[in-house]
Structures are given as C-alpha cells and as structure tokens.
Design an enzyme around this catalytic site. Sequence first.
Site, PDB file in Angstrom:
ATOM      1  N   ARG A 202      14.839 -14.584   5.995  1.00 25.73           N
ATOM      2  CA  ARG A 202      14.990 -13.455   5.061  1.00 25.73           C
ATOM      3  C   ARG A 202      13.841 -13.362   4.049  1.00 25.73           C
ATOM      4  NH1 ARG A 202      20.080 -15.469   5.379  1.00 25.73           N
ATOM      5  NH2 ARG A 202      21.447 -14.217   6.706  1.00 25.73           N
TER       6      ARG A 202
ATOM      7  N   LYS B 275       2.314  -3.625   2.437  1.00 25.41           N
ATOM      8  CA  LYS B 275       2.884  -2.964   3.619  1.00 25.41           C
ATOM      9  C   LYS B 275       2.618  -3.859   4.809  1.00 25.41           C
ATOM     10  CE  LYS B 275       2.399   2.018   2.862  1.00 25.41           C
ATOM     11  NZ  LYS B 275       1.744   3.196   3.464  1.00 25.41           N
TER      12      LYS B 275
ATOM     13  N   GLU C 281     -13.523   3.102   5.425  1.00 25.29           N
ATOM     14  CA  GLU C 281     -12.276   3.010   4.647  1.00 25.29           C
ATOM     15  C   GLU C 281     -12.577   2.616   3.187  1.00 25.29           C
ATOM     16  OE1 GLU C 281      -8.069   3.528   5.023  1.00 25.29           O
ATOM     17  OE2 GLU C 281      -8.889   2.633   6.813  1.00 25.29           O
TER      18      GLU C 281
ATOM     19  N   LYS D 247      -7.473   0.396  -4.857  1.00 28.47           N
ATOM     20  CA  LYS D 247      -6.229   0.267  -4.088  1.00 28.47           C
ATOM     21  C   LYS D 247      -5.135  -0.351  -4.960  1.00 28.47           C
ATOM     22  CE  LYS D 247      -3.461  -0.382  -0.439  1.00 28.47           C
ATOM     23  NZ  LYS D 247      -3.270  -0.420   0.987  1.00 28.47           N
TER      24      LYS D 247
ATOM     25  N   GLU E  50       5.283   4.061  -2.070  1.00 33.87           N
ATOM     26  CA  GLU E  50       4.812   5.354  -1.579  1.00 33.87           C
ATOM     27  C   GLU E  50       5.840   6.461  -1.766  1.00 33.87           C
ATOM     28  OE1 GLU E  50       2.305   5.165   1.835  1.00 33.87           O
ATOM     29  OE2 GLU E  50       2.433   7.305   2.241  1.00 33.87           O
TER      30      GLU E  50
ATOM     31  N   ARG F 179       0.848   7.064  -3.977  1.00 36.31           N
ATOM     32  CA  ARG F 179       0.233   6.217  -2.942  1.00 36.31           C
ATOM     33  C   ARG F 179      -0.206   7.023  -1.723  1.00 36.31           C
ATOM     34  NH1 ARG F 179       2.168   0.048  -1.312  1.00 36.31           N
ATOM     35  NH2 ARG F 179       0.636  -0.244   0.309  1.00 36.31           N
TER      36      ARG F 179
ATOM     37  N   ASN G 208      -4.071   8.209   1.909  1.00 40.04           N
ATOM     38  CA  ASN G 208      -4.120   8.715   3.286  1.00 40.04           C
ATOM     39  C   ASN G 208      -5.194   9.766   3.511  1.00 40.04           C
ATOM     40  OD1 ASN G 208      -2.046   7.072   4.227  1.00 40.04           O
ATOM     41  ND2 ASN G 208      -0.483   8.470   3.463  1.00 40.04           N
TER      42      ASN G 208
ATOM     43  N   HIS H 218      -6.464  10.499   7.007  1.00 35.82           N
ATOM     44  CA  HIS H 218      -5.589   9.813   7.955  1.00 35.82           C
ATOM     45  C   HIS H 218      -4.740  10.741   8.816  1.00 35.82           C
ATOM     46  CE1 HIS H 218      -6.952   6.290   5.903  1.00 35.82           C
ATOM     47  NE2 HIS H 218      -6.189   5.488   6.624  1.00 35.82           N
TER      48      HIS H 218
ATOM     49  N   HIS I  88      -5.245   9.710  12.393  1.00 34.00           N
ATOM     50  CA  HIS I  88      -4.197   9.109  13.225  1.00 34.00           C
ATOM     51  C   HIS I  88      -4.025   9.870  14.532  1.00 34.00           C
ATOM     52  CE1 HIS I  88      -2.090   6.930   9.651  1.00 34.00           C
ATOM     53  NE2 HIS I  88      -2.952   6.148  10.255  1.00 34.00           N
TER      54      HIS I  88
ATOM     55  N   HIS J 203     -10.057   2.421  13.901  1.00 40.22           N
ATOM     56  CA  HIS J 203      -9.342   3.119  12.842  1.00 40.22           C
ATOM     57  C   HIS J 203     -10.302   3.742  11.814  1.00 40.22           C
ATOM     58  CE1 HIS J 203      -6.196   4.049  10.006  1.00 40.22           C
ATOM     59  NE2 HIS J 203      -6.827   3.362   9.062  1.00 40.22           N
TER      60      HIS J 203
END
Length: 364
Positions: free
Chosen positions: A123, A144, A186, A228, A238, A242, A246, A249, A253, A266
């Site tokens: 956990r 994340k 990035e 960041k 987010e 946040r 993106n 992106h 993506h 990426h």
Amino acid sequence: MRKLTVDLGERSYPILIGQGISEQITRHLSDRGILPSSPLLIVTDDNVASFHLQKLKAALEAGGYRTCDFIVSAGETSKSLAMLEEIIRVALEAGLDRNSVIVALGGGVVGDLAGFAAASYMRGIRFVQVPTTILAHDSSVGGKVAVNHRLAKNVIGAFHQPELVLYDTALLQTLPPRDVRAGFAEVIKEGLILDKEYVEWFSDHLDALLALDPPTLEKALFEACRIKAEVVSQDERENGLREILNLGHTIGHALEAVAGYGTLLHGEAISIGMVGAAQLSEEFGRSQSITDTTRDLLKRIGCPVTIPRELDTDAIMEALMHDKKFREGKLTFILPLDIGRVEINKQVTKEQVRRIVDGLKQEE
Ligand SMILES: NC(=O)c1ccc[n+]([C@@H]2O[C@H](COP(=O)([O-])OP(=O)(O)OC[C@H]3O[C@@H](n4cnc5c(N)ncnc54)[C@H](O)[C@@H]3O)[C@@H](O)[C@H]2O)c1
Ligand SMILES: [Zn+2]
C-alpha cells in the site's frame, strides 16, 4: 550542487542537481531519514544498467545499504502490469518491508514504473528518483507514476511523490544524441509556458547544452525543474493549472499513437505539437512571431517541426478525438499567448486542428 524544494506540505521533497552527486547517495538518503536498516531495491533498464548500475550499487553498499536490483528491457513496453508484477516478486523475495525504499535509476519509463511499484507495494513505500535522461526533469518531479494498458498509455497509475530527486548530470553524459535533443524539446516547453528569460538564455547557450557541458546542463535542468516544481506545488493533482504543462501534448500524443510508440520519441512528437499549438494560437489572433520563435528554436535543437508525410491525417484526427480533452465538439488546447505565457483554450474546433495538421504535413 543546486537545490530546489517541491513544496507540498508534509509531502515536500528536495531536488538536488549537480555533477557527480550520486556518489554521495548515502548521505542524501540519510538526510531524508532513509537508513540502511531495510533492504533497498534499485529498478533500472538494461541500457542504464550497463553504464551506471554497478557504481551506484557500490556507493550504496559502501554506506551499509543492502541492495537488490531489477533490470527491465529499455523502452516504453516495459511500463506494463507484467513488469510491475515482476518487481513486486523481486521485492518480496528480497524481503523489502514498509521501511524499504525503491530507487528508480533511469529515464521516464523506469521512473514511472518503479514509482508505481513503490505506490502499490504494501500500500505504498517510499521511493527515490535518480533520473538519467533530460526528459526525466519532467517525469521525476511531480509524483505522477503509472504503467500502460494495452489500449492506452499511463492509465493505471497513482500520485505518489518521491522522497528525493537526485539528478546527477554525470549520468547523462552517456545519453544517445537523439534522446538529448528530444529531452531538450520538453525542457524548452517549460520555458515556453512560463519563462521567457529562460527561453532566451537557453537559445544563447544551445551549443554548450547540446555538448552536455556540465555547468550549463545543471543550470538548464535546475530552471526546468524549478518551473515544473512551481506548477506542481500549486496543483498537485491536475485540477487546473497543471494542465499547462501539456503544451504541445494534444497533437503530440496523437502523433505518437499514430506513428506507433517508439517511432517518434515523446520529445520529438511534442516538438511538432508545440509548433502546431503556436499555429493554432494564430487562429485566435496571436502573432506569427510566436510560431517563428518556437519553430526556429526547436529546429536548432535538432527536433522535427513538421509531421512525417506517411502519417495519415484521418488517423491523427481520430487519435485526437479519443483524447480525454475532447468535450462537446470542442477541444481543449494549451495555446501560447506569447513566449513564456499560455492559456487553456477550450474553444478549438476540429476543423481548425485539421487545417493545422494538414499544414504541418505540407511544410515538410
Ligand atoms: N510521470 C510524468 O510526469 C511523466 C512526464 C513526462 C514523461 N513521462 C514518461 O516518461 C517516459 C519517457 O521518458 P524518457 O524519454 O526518459 O524515456 P526512457 O526512460 O525510455 O529513456 C530513453 C532511452 O534512453 C536510455 N537511457 C536513459 N538514460 C540513459 C543514460 N544516462 N545513458 C544512456 N542511455 C540512457 C533508455 O534506456 C532509453 O532507451 C514516457 O513513458 C512518458 O510517459 C512521465
Ligand atoms: Zn511530455
């Protein structure tokens, strides 16, 4: 060495950046209350392991830490439930307990996978990021963590903040040039969303950056992590702000998905996406100079700024429509208002995007 703090109350943690700092990993761990009493698991990939694993293990063992390691194949396909299960097996066999720590030694793939293993083992146990790519300035900060499902990227995950980010620029010297360039796309994104001065500094120091000159690289990563960290501190989960991270992106993506993961890196996909976002912004009356500055800088970094011809426009549009940012006929896009300033625009139409996508293919 430079130091930053990600400010999240009791979940706050330091980001340390500098040349050779992983040699002192045991001191930095004990500063964070991570002691040698429980076994520690290092997760890495086979490329990174071949360059850096033995040295890191030796440093840990010299400080009395009992270590075990798990090496995945390099690449996005390792961000899977199958690998997660393997990590849990190794952790159980090595006797990791609730006081143990998982160390992610690698790029974003390893960081996301090892971080999710730490979030789920018993956990949740603590984890430490030792990023080894430029792109990982982004993935190692903010908590994340995730693995991919066959049908979609990053859909099995959690928010789980690390205890420490130990960013040793010496480890980045072995990066392949293509990953260097994609990583810098990035990095420059952080400047494009929030810091015009940083974009200018970056542009002035591009040669030293591409040569991975340690002090210049340290400064570049520090500023990118700072931006960041600022955003994450204000919006950990987010719910709003946040989202600005993106930039590039949404189109990016879609391009990654249509090209097939791994074909376009990426950073390369979002490089094209950032040019697309700037062009979309022109549709809302913003200056073409934003597009020109963005495109020129990305080109100088050595990143693609047009969509490869073989990628089908219909397929790209289809992938965009699957994006979770699609609502009631309108798409949500992060659009530049200027260099260093963006908006969250929820009024973008499918037709506008199609026009931009088509245009980005013609320009090649
Ligand atoms: N969690 C987040 O907030 C977040 C943010 C951005 C990206 N990501 C994730 O990050 C991943 C991409 O990260 P990445 O670009 O770092 O990819 P990566 O981890 O696959 O690393 C890129 C390549 O470089 C190799 N490599 C890494 N470090 C090296 C070194 N020092 N020397 C030589 N080779 C080295 C790797 O083996 C790999 O082949 C994606 O899965 C993406 O979803 C996550
Ligand atoms: Zn990204």
